[in-house]
Design a protein around this motif. Structure first.
Motif, short mmCIF file in Angstrom:
data_model
loop_
_atom_site.label_atom_id
_atom_site.label_comp_id
_atom_site.label_asym_id
_atom_site.label_seq_id
_atom_site.Cartn_x
_atom_site.Cartn_y
_atom_site.Cartn_z
N LEU A 144 0.81 -1.21 0.00
CA LEU A 144 0.00 0.00 0.00
C LEU A 144 0.85 1.27 0.00
O LEU A 144 0.43 2.31 -0.52
CB LEU A 144 -0.93 0.00 1.22
CG LEU A 144 -2.13 -0.95 1.13
CD1 LEU A 144 -2.72 -1.21 2.51
CD2 LEU A 144 -3.19 -0.37 0.20
N GLN A 145 2.04 1.18 0.57
CA GLN A 145 2.86 2.39 0.63
C GLN A 145 3.30 2.84 -0.75
O GLN A 145 3.48 4.05 -0.97
CB GLN A 145 4.09 2.17 1.52
CG GLN A 145 4.89 3.44 1.80
CD GLN A 145 5.82 3.86 0.67
OE1 GLN A 145 6.34 3.01 -0.07
NE2 GLN A 145 6.06 5.16 0.54
N TYR A 146 3.49 1.92 -1.67
CA TYR A 146 3.98 2.32 -2.99
C TYR A 146 3.08 3.38 -3.64
O TYR A 146 3.57 4.44 -4.05
CB TYR A 146 4.15 1.10 -3.90
CG TYR A 146 5.37 0.27 -3.61
CD1 TYR A 146 6.56 0.86 -3.21
CD2 TYR A 146 5.36 -1.12 -3.75
CE1 TYR A 146 7.70 0.10 -2.95
CE2 TYR A 146 6.50 -1.89 -3.50
CZ TYR A 146 7.66 -1.27 -3.10
OH TYR A 146 8.78 -2.02 -2.85
N PRO A 147 1.77 3.14 -3.78
CA PRO A 147 0.94 4.20 -4.37
C PRO A 147 0.80 5.42 -3.46
O PRO A 147 0.72 6.55 -3.95
CB PRO A 147 -0.41 3.52 -4.60
CG PRO A 147 -0.42 2.34 -3.69
CD PRO A 147 1.00 1.89 -3.60
N ILE A 148 0.78 5.22 -2.14
CA ILE A 148 0.70 6.36 -1.23
C ILE A 148 1.93 7.25 -1.40
O ILE A 148 1.84 8.48 -1.49
CB ILE A 148 0.59 5.89 0.23
CG1 ILE A 148 -0.70 5.08 0.45
CG2 ILE A 148 0.63 7.08 1.19
CD1 ILE A 148 -1.96 5.82 0.16
N GLY A 149 3.10 6.65 -1.45
CA GLY A 149 4.33 7.41 -1.63
C GLY A 149 4.36 8.13 -2.97
O GLY A 149 4.82 9.28 -3.05
N ALA A 150 3.87 7.45 -4.01
CA ALA A 150 3.87 8.06 -5.34
C ALA A 150 2.97 9.29 -5.39
O ALA A 150 3.29 10.29 -6.04
CB ALA A 150 3.42 7.04 -6.38
N LEU A 151 1.85 9.24 -4.69
CA LEU A 151 0.89 10.35 -4.72
C LEU A 151 1.27 11.49 -3.78
O LEU A 151 1.02 12.65 -4.07
CB LEU A 151 -0.51 9.85 -4.37
CG LEU A 151 -1.20 8.97 -5.42
CD1 LEU A 151 -2.46 8.37 -4.85
CD2 LEU A 151 -1.53 9.78 -6.67
N THR A 152 1.84 11.15 -2.62
CA THR A 152 2.08 12.17 -1.60
C THR A 152 3.53 12.62 -1.52
O THR A 152 3.84 13.61 -0.84
CB THR A 152 1.67 11.65 -0.21
OG1 THR A 152 2.49 10.52 0.14
CG2 THR A 152 0.20 11.22 -0.21
#
Length: 405
Positions: free
Chosen positions: A278-286
């Motif tokens: 889950l962190q991968y898309p969260i990191g990419a967006l934020t």
């Protein structure tokens, strides 16, 4: 009983051990390429390490343009430098990005091609140029893992190369290298290491089949990684809050680095799971640090996994100092509370909204998280895209109870 333990050929831990670098590097040959970042390359401690190698008859070349998140351009420049200098080994000094770049540079210098050719698992055809890893943070565990995480402008998320051939030949872990680590970075890397320990301790337990470690880079829960992970929980949770108040305390720094090392060895074999996916898309967006994202997500992922992990969460709670009772489920919930409380105490945001993540991105992020197949497959509870979305929704709203089963 089943266990798998892949590790560097040698791990040297302790204050002052960095000054064995010259002797260690000389065993691999007389030419070294050092991969580090620009800030560290200007540090007197770095100069002392280079001087030690030179005193041991080594010709040292320095690549000091490592960038955060290891973009393709940084990798290409390091590989070009290796082509010019033909090193006998690569010395990677710094945080996770420096270590990951050193590993990929060794891979590409040895086998050629582009980094894109090696995305995924078991794509490395054979041994790579020896890497000697010296971490300067207590967090990623990259000094002992078979993984390098990279950025690719053609991919929406970070990508990984995972193969046992990527494990460094030698790890030199000197807590004195972390003493000048800023408070905020100490908190983020320590939280990252704790999530490694928790997720590797609670990964899926796979059926024991002959050759499982030959079929999977990350084999799931096993008794060897379990012991490492639980000790890492004890060390990190016991030292992190105090280390933020007194970063010059070398005993606290030693415990943090030891915990990060053990957590790295645990997940190098067992693997991580849904919080990291889950962190991968969260990191990419934020555009927030990896350690912040996984730590913010961890209590919610633990809540989702509760029904499958009550004994493990109970042990995690005991390692963090929680008192055991006659109610295993209550103890497991108390462990989740303890993890959440520790992260809050060290400044980790407790909702995704605080990271700048918008709820309208939940469906996209859930779908992207599912593409991290090795992490999704490791979760102790089977997880689908709707489950990912539910975890993200709860994490946005700060509502762990919404995940209770």
């Amino acid at each position: 009983m089943f266990g798998t333990f892949r590790s560097p050929a040698a791990v040297y831990f302790g204050c002052g051990q960095r000054m064995m670098l010259g002797r260690v590097a000389a065993r691999f040959g007389q030419r070294v390429l050092v991969c580090t970042d620009e800030r560290l390359a200007a540090d007197p401690v770095f100069a002392a390490l280079v001087n030690d190698m030179t005193a041991n008859g080594i010709t040292v070349s320095v690549f000091d343009q490592v960038l955060p998140d290891v973009p393709v351009t940084s990798v290409e420049a390091a590989v070009a430098k290796a082509g010019e200098t033909e090193p006998d080994s690569i010395v990677a000094i710094g945080g996770g990005s420096c270590l990951d770049l050193g590993k990929v540079a060794a891979l590409l210098h040895t086998h050629g091609g582009r980094q894109q050719d090696y995305y995924g698992e078991f794509r490395v055809p054979g041994p790579v140029l020896p890497v000697i890893a010296l971490p300067t943070t207590a967090g990623t565990g990259s000094e002992v893992t078979p993984v390098a995480v990279l950025s690719d402008p053609d991919k929406p998320l970070k990508v990984g190369v995972s193969d046992p051939h990527l494990i460094p030949a030698v790890a030199i872990c000197d807590p004195e290298l972390t003493v000048t680590c800023p408070v905020s970075l100490t908190a983020v890397t320590g939280a990252d290491a704790l999530t490694h320990a928790i997720e590797s301790f609670t990964t899926i337990r796979r059926p024991l089949t002959p050759g499982l470690p030959l079929d999977r880079v990350f084999v799931g829960k096993n008794f060897l990684s379990d012991n490492l992970a639980l000790e890492a929980v004890r060390l990190i949770s016991g030292a992190l809050p105090a280390a933020l108040k007194n970063g010059s305390d070398i005993e606290l720094r030693s415990r943090l680095m030891a915990g990060a090392l053990l957590a790295g060895q645990a997940f190098a074999n067992a693997g991580n799971a849904a919080a990291h996916a889950l962190q991968y898309p969260i990191g990419a967006l934020t555009h927030t640090p990896h350690g912040v994202g996984v730590a913010a997500l961890m209590p919610y992922v633990m809540q989702f996994n509760l029904r499958a992990c009550i004994p493990e969460f109970r042990q995690i709670g005991e390692a963090m100092g929680c008192t055991a009772s006659d109610d295993p489920e209550a103890d497991a919930v108390a462990a989740i509370d303890a993890v959440e409380g520790l992260f809050r105490d060290v400044g980790i945001p407790m909702t995704l909204g605080e990271l700048g993540f918008a709820e309208e991105k939940i469906d996209w992020a859930a779908e992207q998280a599912m593409t991290a197949a090795r992490l999704v497959a490791n979760n102790p509870v089977p997880i689908e895209v709707g489950d990912m979305a539910a975890i993200l929704r709860a994490a946005c709203r700060g509502d762990r109870a919404a995940l209770a089963h």
